[in-house]
Design an enzyme around this catalytic site. Structure first.
Site, short mmCIF file in Angstrom:
data_model
loop_
_atom_site.label_atom_id
_atom_site.label_comp_id
_atom_site.label_asym_id
_atom_site.label_seq_id
_atom_site.Cartn_x
_atom_site.Cartn_y
_atom_site.Cartn_z
N ASP A 1 25.77 -18.05 -8.07
CA ASP A 1 24.44 -17.44 -8.12
C ASP A 1 24.22 -16.53 -6.91
OD1 ASP A 1 21.58 -17.36 -9.16
OD2 ASP A 1 21.25 -18.16 -7.14
N ASP B 1 26.33 -21.94 -16.63
CA ASP B 1 25.00 -22.48 -16.91
C ASP B 1 24.31 -21.71 -18.04
OD1 ASP B 1 24.21 -20.10 -15.73
OD2 ASP B 1 23.41 -21.02 -13.92
N GLU C 1 26.33 -12.74 -17.83
CA GLU C 1 26.96 -14.05 -18.05
C GLU C 1 28.29 -13.88 -18.77
OE1 GLU C 1 25.98 -16.77 -16.78
OE2 GLU C 1 23.79 -16.91 -16.67
N HIS D 1 21.19 -24.51 -10.76
CA HIS D 1 20.30 -24.88 -9.64
C HIS D 1 20.03 -26.39 -9.63
CE1 HIS D 1 19.68 -20.58 -9.23
NE2 HIS D 1 19.33 -20.53 -10.49
N ASP E 1 28.51 -17.19 -13.08
CA ASP E 1 27.07 -17.03 -13.22
C ASP E 1 26.76 -15.54 -13.27
OD1 ASP E 1 24.46 -17.82 -13.50
OD2 ASP E 1 24.06 -18.00 -11.36
N GLY E 2 25.67 -15.20 -13.92
CA GLY E 2 25.27 -13.81 -14.01
C GLY E 2 23.78 -13.70 -14.21
#
Length: 261
Positions: A234, A169, A147, A224, A109-110
């Site tokens: 995250d 994501d 990302e 999320h 994640d980023g």
């Protein structure tokens, strides 16, 4: 959004309801490395128990596949088409696309504040019961660059050739690789449709090179939405971007993101 407090494991080493994800008594050790594991996070125990009752006796996807033999042509193209199929699969549930235990599973994640602004990335690498975390940040960058950077850093940690599944994501990253967009941009001198220059060429180029060294399957997972490892990534990214004295994202600050390295 309320955080998950209970985890229901319908298929795993020891099915049941767990009140933590990490640790020796948590749900993670029950699903990591278990073929076709099936689990989900919930806010309340009642929700977890209701889901568990409905799902504990459902057959696994692997058992369903055994009923029909694939055509020879499907067997030949299975590896080549895996990444293309991943982009279109609904992986909102953490149970979607669970790879076989011999693979390395990577969650990434980023993101950044303000976009552009201080940014960070988080990575969780899992192989069987071995789990490692990585994170880092930059003083000024973008969401998409972080990302991409998460995937790059994750693949760089692997020395030998591996079969890898990366859960992200970011549709930007997953579709860019699985649908072949980045390869097309590269073949077209990093130009998109209408001769528009592609963004983040420096990172796309590096990611493509790393993917050539491994067998990588990119899968999208909804952010999320109760996936513990995605949520952990995250948190790692947020913590990284919040640190003081972050280094520069040199290519971004120099305006070199559209120039092929």
């Amino acid at each position: 959004m309320a955080k998950n407090k209970f985890y229901a494991v319908a298929r795993g080493f020891k099915p049941g309801i767990y009140d933590s994800w990490y640790g020796g008594d948590g749900a993670q050790v029950q699903v990591n490395g278990f073929p076709d594991a099936h689990f989900q996070g919930f806010v309340t125990r009642a929700e977890a128990e209701e889901w568990f009752v409905k799902n504990k006796n459902r057959p696994s996807s692997s058992s369903k596949k055994k009923k029909t033999k694939p055509l020879k042509s499907e067997t030949v193209t299975q590896v080549k088409s895996a990444s293309k199929k991943a982009g279109s699969e609904d992986s909102s549930s953490p149970t979607k696309g669970i790879p076989n235990p011999r693979k390395i599973v990577i969650y990434t994640d980023g993101g950044c504040f303000m976009n552009p602004g201080p940014g960070g990335y988080g990575i969780v690498c899992v192989k069987g019961k071995i789990r490692k975390e990585y994170s880092g940040g930059f003083r000024k960058t973008t969401n998409n660059r972080m990302e991409l950077m998460a995937c790059i850093v994750a693949l760089k940690t692997l020395r030998a050739k591996h079969a890898i599944t990366i859960f992200s994501d970011s549709k930007y990253v997953v579709d860019g690789i699985s649908k072949g967009w980045a390869e097309k941009w590269q073949a077209n001198d990093w130009k998109r449709a209408g001769q528009e220059k592609a963004e983040n060429v420096d990172l796309w180029s590096e990611l493509l090179k790393l993917c050539d060294k491994h067998t990588v399957d990119f899968q999208w997972v909804k952010g999320h939405a109760g996936n513990p490892e995605n949520e952990r990534c995250d948190k790692l990214a947020m913590a990284a971007m919040s640190k003081k004295g972050l280094p520069p994202d040199s290519n971004y600050e120099a305006g070199k993101t559209k120039i092929s390295p």
